[in-house]
Design a protein around this motif. Structure first.
Motif, PDB file in Angstrom:
ATOM      1  N   THR A 274       5.899 -67.430  23.474  1.00  0.00           N
ATOM      2  CA  THR A 274       5.190 -68.181  22.440  1.00  0.00           C
ATOM      3  C   THR A 274       3.697 -68.088  22.718  1.00  0.00           C
ATOM      4  O   THR A 274       3.257 -68.376  23.830  1.00  0.00           O
ATOM      5  CB  THR A 274       5.606 -69.663  22.421  1.00  0.00           C
ATOM      6  N   CYS A 275       2.917 -67.686  21.712  1.00  0.00           N
ATOM      7  CA  CYS A 275       1.477 -67.518  21.883  1.00  0.00           C
ATOM      8  C   CYS A 275       0.724 -68.497  20.988  1.00  0.00           C
ATOM      9  O   CYS A 275       1.047 -68.640  19.809  1.00  0.00           O
ATOM     10  CB  CYS A 275       1.049 -66.090  21.567  1.00  0.00           C
TER      11      CYS A 275
ATOM     12  N   CYS B 242      -0.330 -67.173  26.070  1.00  0.00           N
ATOM     13  CA  CYS B 242       1.094 -66.960  25.838  1.00  0.00           C
ATOM     14  C   CYS B 242       1.904 -67.644  26.934  1.00  0.00           C
ATOM     15  O   CYS B 242       1.551 -67.578  28.119  1.00  0.00           O
ATOM     16  CB  CYS B 242       1.422 -65.470  25.799  1.00  0.00           C
TER      17      CYS B 242
ATOM     18  N   GLU C  21       1.533 -57.638  16.797  1.00  0.00           N
ATOM     19  CA  GLU C  21       2.727 -58.066  17.524  1.00  0.00           C
ATOM     20  C   GLU C  21       2.424 -57.988  19.019  1.00  0.00           C
ATOM     21  O   GLU C  21       2.179 -56.906  19.559  1.00  0.00           O
ATOM     22  CB  GLU C  21       3.913 -57.177  17.192  1.00  0.00           C
TER      23      GLU C  21
ATOM     24  N   ARG D 273      -1.136 -69.667  15.917  1.00  0.00           N
ATOM     25  CA  ARG D 273      -1.188 -68.452  16.722  1.00  0.00           C
ATOM     26  C   ARG D 273      -2.616 -67.925  16.813  1.00  0.00           C
ATOM     27  O   ARG D 273      -3.482 -68.333  16.043  1.00  0.00           O
ATOM     28  CB  ARG D 273      -0.273 -67.393  16.104  1.00  0.00           C
TER      29      ARG D 273
ATOM     30  N   SER E 239      10.102 -59.958  24.538  1.00  0.00           N
ATOM     31  CA  SER E 239       9.992 -60.967  23.487  1.00  0.00           C
ATOM     32  C   SER E 239       8.621 -60.840  22.848  1.00  0.00           C
ATOM     33  O   SER E 239       7.649 -60.431  23.496  1.00  0.00           O
ATOM     34  CB  SER E 239      10.191 -62.370  24.064  1.00  0.00           C
ATOM     35  N   THR E 240       8.546 -61.198  21.562  1.00  0.00           N
ATOM     36  CA  THR E 240       7.345 -60.944  20.770  1.00  0.00           C
ATOM     37  C   THR E 240       6.874 -62.202  20.051  1.00  0.00           C
ATOM     38  O   THR E 240       7.678 -62.977  19.546  1.00  0.00           O
ATOM     39  CB  THR E 240       7.618 -59.839  19.731  1.00  0.00           C
ATOM     40  N   ASP E 241       5.567 -62.398  20.028  1.00  0.00           N
ATOM     41  CA  ASP E 241       4.952 -63.363  19.124  1.00  0.00           C
ATOM     42  C   ASP E 241       3.789 -62.644  18.434  1.00  0.00           C
ATOM     43  O   ASP E 241       3.585 -61.450  18.653  1.00  0.00           O
ATOM     44  CB  ASP E 241       4.489 -64.616  19.859  1.00  0.00           C
ATOM     45  N   TYR E 242       3.029 -63.366  17.627  1.00  0.00           N
ATOM     46  CA  TYR E 242       2.102 -62.692  16.727  1.00  0.00           C
ATOM     47  C   TYR E 242       0.686 -63.264  16.803  1.00  0.00           C
ATOM     48  O   TYR E 242       0.478 -64.429  17.131  1.00  0.00           O
ATOM     49  CB  TYR E 242       2.604 -62.799  15.280  1.00  0.00           C
TER      50      TYR E 242
END
Length: 263
Positions: A162-163, A144, A99, A176, A112-115
């Motif tokens: 957003t990654c 990102c 994460e 991702r 905020s999180t992306d993976y």
């Protein structure tokens, strides 16, 4: 004779200790984040029955290991075991979920999180496998992007992350950030995730902000409480918005208004 036996016993114990330490070292790999400022990470390591095993873990309990979860002390790097035994079932690492969290304010909601992910398999085709340099370090890459929007009747500005996957040359790919290794590649190695931040932040979606010198202006829409606030051809009427520190601004990110002047 007694001294000789004691010496041999001590040597054997020392060898056993060092041997166990070496085995432990070889049965792990180290994850290292290379992130922009104000970024953090959490990890979830997922395990499945090792190759050739027919056992199962009741309810799947214990088939995951967490790192840097909210109830844990934050660690800059993580040592991830490749093998575990749970309920008598030998398990092997199958996947690591990363994460990637960007922080834009002081509250826990101001993030905020992306993976990203690391797949781990007993076998892979050579073209699918990540590689390591002579120092035992493997790298994978991502870019990102911050997207900004406003929420609530006072139009607080928040950001969404957003990654995307990126190659070593900086080319953005679909999906991702991702890499894959075999179980035999990873013992004692280091895997580094290098995240680059996109040079410009963008509106969360189209026709809500207008590009101007110094940044973007927020379209008024039907009024300040209009949550969607589409421009709909009106590029003259704009609204102010609030930053997380309560500054009232009219341009993002070029907000130069003084907080004291907006009370």
């Amino acid at each position: 004779m007694k001294r000789v036996i004691q010496s041999l016993t001590l040597s054997a114990a020392l060898s056993l200790t060092l041997g166990c330490a070496a085995v432990g070292k070889r049965e792990k790999f180290t994850f290292v984040p290379d992130f922009p400022p104000d970024f953090k990470y959490e990890l979830t390591a997922n395990y499945v029955p090792a190759k050739g095993q027919t056992c199962t873990v009741p309810g799947g309990k214990g088939t995951q290991l967490g790192f840097n979860k909210v109830y844990m002390e934050y660690e800059a790097t993580s040592e991830i075991p490749l093998y575990r035994t749970v309920s008598g079932c030998p398990l092997a690492l199958n996947r690591v979920e990363v994460e990637v969290t960007g922080i834009f304010g002081p509250e826990r909601s101001d993030r905020s999180t992306d993976y990203a992910a690391i797949a781990v398999r007993p076998e892979l085709l050579e073209r699918q496998m990540g590689t390591f340099n002579t120092d035992g370090v493997g790298e994978f890459f991502g870019e990102c992007q911050w997207a900004f929007r406003t929420v609530g009747p006072k139009r607080y500005l928040i950001k969404l992350l957003t990654c995307k996957r990126m190659d070593e040359q900086g080319n953005i790919a679909r999906g991702r950030p991702f890499t894959a290794y075999t179980l035999t590649q990873l013992p004692g190695k280091t895997v580094k995730l290098k995240i680059k931040l996109a040079g410009e932040e963008l509106p969360g979606w189209g026709d809500t902000w207008v590009k101007v010198p110094g940044g973007w202006k927020r379209c008024m829409g039907k009024g300040i409480e209009d949550q969607r606030g589409y421009c709909n051809g009106n590029y003259k009427d704009f609204s102010s918005f609030r930053m997380v520190d309560e500054r009232i601004c009219t341009i993002y990110p070029g907000c130069t208004e003084d907080k004291d002047e907006t009370k």
